[in-house]
Design a protein around this motif. Structure first.
Motif, PDB file in Angstrom:
ATOM      1  N   ASP A 102       0.814  -1.218   0.000  1.00 21.15           N
ATOM      2  CA  ASP A 102       0.000   0.000   0.000  1.00 21.15           C
ATOM      3  C   ASP A 102       0.849   1.271   0.000  1.00 21.15           C
ATOM      4  O   ASP A 102       0.359   2.356   0.268  1.00 21.15           O
ATOM      5  N   ALA A 103       2.153   1.128  -0.264  1.00 19.35           N
ATOM      6  CA  ALA A 103       3.032   2.309  -0.333  1.00 19.35           C
ATOM      7  C   ALA A 103       4.312   1.920  -1.059  1.00 19.35           C
ATOM      8  O   ALA A 103       4.612   0.732  -1.204  1.00 19.35           O
ATOM      9  N   VAL A 104       5.031   2.941  -1.513  1.00 23.92           N
ATOM     10  CA  VAL A 104       6.340   2.706  -2.122  1.00 23.92           C
ATOM     11  C   VAL A 104       7.367   3.536  -1.358  1.00 23.92           C
ATOM     12  O   VAL A 104       7.120   4.695  -1.029  1.00 23.92           O
ATOM     13  N   VAL A 105       8.501   2.892  -1.049  1.00 23.12           N
ATOM     14  CA  VAL A 105       9.609   3.606  -0.398  1.00 23.12           C
ATOM     15  C   VAL A 105      10.694   3.811  -1.460  1.00 23.12           C
ATOM     16  O   VAL A 105      11.196   2.836  -2.028  1.00 23.12           O
ATOM     17  N   PRO A 106      11.023   5.056  -1.763  1.00 18.41           N
ATOM     18  CA  PRO A 106      12.041   5.293  -2.797  1.00 18.41           C
ATOM     19  C   PRO A 106      13.409   4.768  -2.355  1.00 18.41           C
ATOM     20  O   PRO A 106      13.704   4.764  -1.159  1.00 18.41           O
ATOM     21  N   PHE A 107      14.221   4.366  -3.329  1.00 22.26           N
ATOM     22  CA  PHE A 107      15.579   3.867  -3.037  1.00 22.26           C
ATOM     23  C   PHE A 107      16.324   4.805  -2.102  1.00 22.26           C
ATOM     24  O   PHE A 107      17.031   4.379  -1.196  1.00 22.26           O
ATOM     25  N   GLU A 108      16.147   6.107  -2.323  1.00 22.88           N
ATOM     26  CA  GLU A 108      16.891   7.122  -1.561  1.00 22.88           C
ATOM     27  C   GLU A 108      16.621   7.035  -0.058  1.00 22.88           C
ATOM     28  O   GLU A 108      17.384   7.570   0.737  1.00 22.88           O
ATOM     29  N   GLU A 109      15.511   6.375   0.333  1.00 24.95           N
ATOM     30  CA  GLU A 109      15.162   6.302   1.761  1.00 24.95           C
ATOM     31  C   GLU A 109      15.392   4.899   2.324  1.00 24.95           C
ATOM     32  O   GLU A 109      14.756   4.478   3.293  1.00 24.95           O
ATOM     33  N   THR A 110      16.284   4.132   1.671  1.00 24.80           N
ATOM     34  CA  THR A 110      16.556   2.752   2.118  1.00 24.80           C
ATOM     35  C   THR A 110      18.054   2.484   2.064  1.00 24.80           C
ATOM     36  O   THR A 110      18.806   3.221   1.419  1.00 24.80           O
ATOM     37  N   SER A 111      18.475   1.429   2.735  1.00 27.41           N
ATOM     38  CA  SER A 111      19.797   0.859   2.428  1.00 27.41           C
ATOM     39  C   SER A 111      19.576  -0.618   2.123  1.00 27.41           C
ATOM     40  O   SER A 111      18.818  -1.305   2.811  1.00 27.41           O
ATOM     41  N   GLU A 112      20.224  -1.088   1.053  1.00 29.12           N
ATOM     42  CA  GLU A 112      19.962  -2.442   0.573  1.00 29.12           C
ATOM     43  C   GLU A 112      21.015  -3.407   1.085  1.00 29.12           C
ATOM     44  O   GLU A 112      22.206  -3.082   1.118  1.00 29.12           O
ATOM     45  N   GLY A 113      20.564  -4.620   1.460  1.00 26.17           N
ATOM     46  CA  GLY A 113      21.492  -5.697   1.828  1.00 26.17           C
ATOM     47  C   GLY A 113      21.338  -6.850   0.843  1.00 26.17           C
ATOM     48  O   GLY A 113      20.805  -6.653  -0.258  1.00 26.17           O
ATOM     49  N   GLU A 114      21.833  -8.059   1.231  1.00 27.63           N
ATOM     50  CA  GLU A 114      21.678  -9.253   0.394  1.00 27.63           C
ATOM     51  C   GLU A 114      20.230  -9.714   0.468  1.00 27.63           C
ATOM     52  O   GLU A 114      19.834 -10.299   1.484  1.00 27.63           O
ATOM     53  N   GLY A 115      19.414  -9.410  -0.524  1.00 29.74           N
ATOM     54  CA  GLY A 115      18.014  -9.856  -0.505  1.00 29.74           C
ATOM     55  C   GLY A 115      17.177  -9.167   0.562  1.00 29.74           C
ATOM     56  O   GLY A 115      16.080  -9.622   0.883  1.00 29.74           O
ATOM     57  N   THR A 116      17.670  -8.082   1.106  1.00 29.64           N
ATOM     58  CA  THR A 116      16.901  -7.347   2.127  1.00 29.64           C
ATOM     59  C   THR A 116      16.969  -5.843   1.854  1.00 29.64           C
ATOM     60  O   THR A 116      17.815  -5.385   1.082  1.00 29.64           O
ATOM     61  N   VAL A 117      16.080  -5.140   2.538  1.00 26.37           N
ATOM     62  CA  VAL A 117      16.114  -3.677   2.467  1.00 26.37           C
ATOM     63  C   VAL A 117      15.798  -3.139   3.861  1.00 26.37           C
ATOM     64  O   VAL A 117      14.895  -3.627   4.532  1.00 26.37           O
ATOM     65  N   THR A 118      16.592  -2.127   4.277  1.00 31.40           N
ATOM     66  CA  THR A 118      16.378  -1.527   5.596  1.00 31.40           C
ATOM     67  C   THR A 118      15.861  -0.102   5.397  1.00 31.40           C
ATOM     68  O   THR A 118      16.401   0.660   4.586  1.00 31.40           O
ATOM     69  N   LEU A 119      14.790   0.180   6.152  1.00 32.06           N
ATOM     70  CA  LEU A 119      14.121   1.477   5.974  1.00 32.06           C
ATOM     71  C   LEU A 119      14.757   2.523   6.876  1.00 32.06           C
ATOM     72  O   LEU A 119      15.249   2.209   7.961  1.00 32.06           O
ATOM     73  N   GLN A 120      14.726   3.782   6.401  1.00 36.92           N
ATOM     74  CA  GLN A 120      15.316   4.872   7.186  1.00 36.92           C
ATOM     75  C   GLN A 120      14.257   5.755   7.836  1.00 36.92           C
ATOM     76  O   GLN A 120      14.560   6.482   8.772  1.00 36.92           O
ATOM     77  N   LYS A 121      13.024   5.713   7.274  1.00 33.55           N
ATOM     78  CA  LYS A 121      12.010   6.682   7.723  1.00 33.55           C
ATOM     79  C   LYS A 121      10.663   6.006   7.956  1.00 33.55           C
ATOM     80  O   LYS A 121      10.466   4.861   7.552  1.00 33.55           O
ATOM     81  N   GLU A 122       9.751   6.773   8.515  1.00 29.11           N
ATOM     82  CA  GLU A 122       8.344   6.344   8.584  1.00 29.11           C
ATOM     83  C   GLU A 122       7.826   6.206   7.158  1.00 29.11           C
ATOM     84  O   GLU A 122       8.301   6.903   6.251  1.00 29.11           O
ATOM     85  N   VAL A 123       6.821   5.350   6.952  1.00 34.15           N
ATOM     86  CA  VAL A 123       6.204   5.232   5.633  1.00 34.15           C
ATOM     87  C   VAL A 123       4.703   5.435   5.783  1.00 34.15           C
ATOM     88  O   VAL A 123       4.050   4.716   6.548  1.00 34.15           O
ATOM     89  N   LYS A 124       4.192   6.412   5.072  1.00 35.90           N
ATOM     90  CA  LYS A 124       2.742   6.673   5.137  1.00 35.90           C
ATOM     91  C   LYS A 124       2.022   5.797   4.127  1.00 35.90           C
ATOM     92  O   LYS A 124       2.512   5.590   3.010  1.00 35.90           O
ATOM     93  N   LYS A 125       0.856   5.316   4.521  1.00 30.52           N
ATOM     94  CA  LYS A 125      -0.002   4.556   3.605  1.00 30.52           C
ATOM     95  C   LYS A 125      -0.280   5.417   2.364  1.00 30.52           C
ATOM     96  O   LYS A 125      -0.602   6.605   2.490  1.00 30.52           O
ATOM     97  N   GLY A 126      -0.082   4.832   1.196  1.00 36.16           N
ATOM     98  CA  GLY A 126      -0.364   5.564  -0.053  1.00 36.16           C
ATOM     99  C   GLY A 126       0.814   6.369  -0.564  1.00 36.16           C
ATOM    100  O   GLY A 126       0.739   6.954  -1.657  1.00 36.16           O
ATOM    101  N   ALA A 127       1.941   6.369   0.194  1.00 39.21           N
ATOM    102  CA  ALA A 127       3.087   7.188  -0.228  1.00 39.21           C
ATOM    103  C   ALA A 127       3.617   6.727  -1.589  1.00 39.21           C
ATOM    104  O   ALA A 127       3.752   5.528  -1.834  1.00 39.21           O
TER     105      ALA A 127
END
Ligand code: AMP
Ligand code: MG
Length: 403
Positions: A102-127
């Motif tokens: 129900d939302a998309v987190v842009p690459f710029e707000e994540t750090s990627e691992g091996e088959g994983t992604v770590t979020l940096q911020k809150e994510v609003k529904k519908g973002a």
């Protein structure tokens, strides 16, 4: 004698838009749409990503949370695999949002691992989602009949898959010059001969207005020649003649048109230049008999024929916009006629400043060449001092540009 406004309103009352045709999308640019266009589907067609990033379930998300990346949805692909708790799908801009997300987190707000992604911020529904139909709903009228088609409208038509577009037809405008003194281009004029420039002036103005010029050549000052060429001209959508419309003993245009069944609506208008202008109709075909002096021909075309042509092409705004400017020098005119004064306008601090561009005699073509506007001075009044506010028709589109 009719005033300028009366005569022009009468012309516009008589003119009806031409029929319509369907043309290829790109050929529709600059044309006038003849039917309403409705959206055949919603736009966007489905919920999709507005960013390159990860489709997530917003309830799972918080700063520092790591999600397992279980799917990859590039643009052009679709995925029906649901994003489940603790998971995310790598997704590119424009790709449909998978079920569950129900939302998309842009690459710029994540750090990627091996088959994983770590979020940096809150994510609003519908973002960062684009929702089905948020631009246009299915069946919405996206363009109304009468719209002039520019790049934005063409883009909307393309989005509706309108490969063929209903537009008003382009008028075929027959152009006839008259006079025994005229010689054709390619000739060096001898004493007493004048090069036929009006045909080209009118044809150029027809093209710029969006019409199709049909050049008939020169009618000689005899009945036979007028009869055959004028009757040819009446087969077009509109007929424009020049010269032979005053009271000279070899001015045959009006009588011959009458003989051919053209109903004259008026002859002579309280204007200067261009007073002997005649206008008639044969059925739906308008006939403008313009005076022969090249300056009069061009000014009467501009003020009468161009609006008529635009109306035939389906335009609803057909008159040149009148802007106000400040006269930089005194101007005198004859009372009782609307005067069209050839002028040179400059723009200073957002205001139009107008000067006369030279000798106003209608025989002087050079002044027309040096003009970018017409001063429109009202019928009443004969003296307009420097500093007066006056009406202008801007002839040169570059007046709206800056270097
Ligand atoms: P008329 O109305 O026939 O008396 O013509 C008025 C003036 O316009 C004359 O000086 C003509 O030579 C000039 N004129 C007429 N037709 C043309 C034309 N096709 N091209 C250039 N000048 C023209
Ligand atoms: Mg003549």
């Amino acid at each position: 004698m009719k005033s300028f406004e009366e005569a022009r309103e009468l012309v516009l009352d008589k003119i009806v838009p031409l029929g319509t045709e369907r043309v290829q999308l790109l050929d529709a640019v600059g044309r006038v749409l003849a039917e309403d266009v409705t959206a055949p589907w919603p736009m966007p067609l489905c919920d999709n990503s507005a960013m390159d990033g990860f489709a997530v379930r917003s309830a799972d998300c918080a700063p520092g949370v790591t999600l397992k990346v279980t799917d990859y949805i590039p643009a052009g692909a679709t995925s029906e695999a649901a994003v489940t708790a603790g998971c995310a799908a790598r997704i590119m801009t424009g790709a449909p949002i998978p079920p569950g997300a129900d939302a998309v987190v842009p690459f710029e707000e994540t750090s990627e691992g091996e088959g994983t992604v770590t979020l940096q911020k809150e994510v609003k529904k519908g973002a960062h989602l684009r929702f089905t139909g948020e631009d246009v709903g299915v069946g919405d009228t996206v363009l109304a009949a009468g719209t002039v088609l520019g790049p934005a409208q063409i883009s909307m038509l393309a989005s509706c898959a309108a490969a063929l577009v209903p537009v008003y037809r382009i008028p075929r405008v027959a152009i006839l010059s008259t006079g025994d003194e005229l010689v054709e281009l390619g000739t060096t004029p001898a004493r007493g001969e004048i090069l036929n420039s009006n045909t080209f002036a009118v044809a150029a103005a027809v093209r710029l207005a969006g019409g199709e010029p049909v050049i008939l050549g020169i009618a000689r000052d005899d009945h036979e020649s007028h009869l055959s060429l004028l009757s040819e001209g009446l087969k077009a959508d509109l007929l424009v003649t020049s010269a032979g419309v005053s009271a000279g003993d070899r001015d045959l245009v009006r009588d011959t048109l009458a003989e051919l069944g053209v109903e004259e609506q008026f002859w002579k208008v309280a204007i200067r230049p261009g007073q002997p202008l005649a206008f008639g109709m044969k059925g739906t075909v308008p006939v403008f008999s313009l005076p022969g002096n090249p300056v009069s021909t061009m000014i009467t075309f501009e003020e009468f024929v161009r609006p008529a042509l635009l109306k035939m092409m389906g335009h609803t705004s057909v008159k040149r916009r009148t802007v106000r400017g400040i006269l930089q020098e005194e101007v005198r005119k004859k009372a009782g006629r609307t005067a069209f004064i050839r002028a040179r306008v400059s723009v200073e601090e957002g205001r139009f400043l107008a000067r006369i561009s030279g000798d106003q005699n209608t025989g002087i073509l050079r002044t027309m060449v040096g003009s970018n506007a017409l001063l429109i001075l009202p019928e009443e009044g004969s003296l307009f001092p420097a500093g007066s506010e006056v009406s202008l028709h801007l002839l040169d589109p570059s007046l709206h540009l800056e270097p």
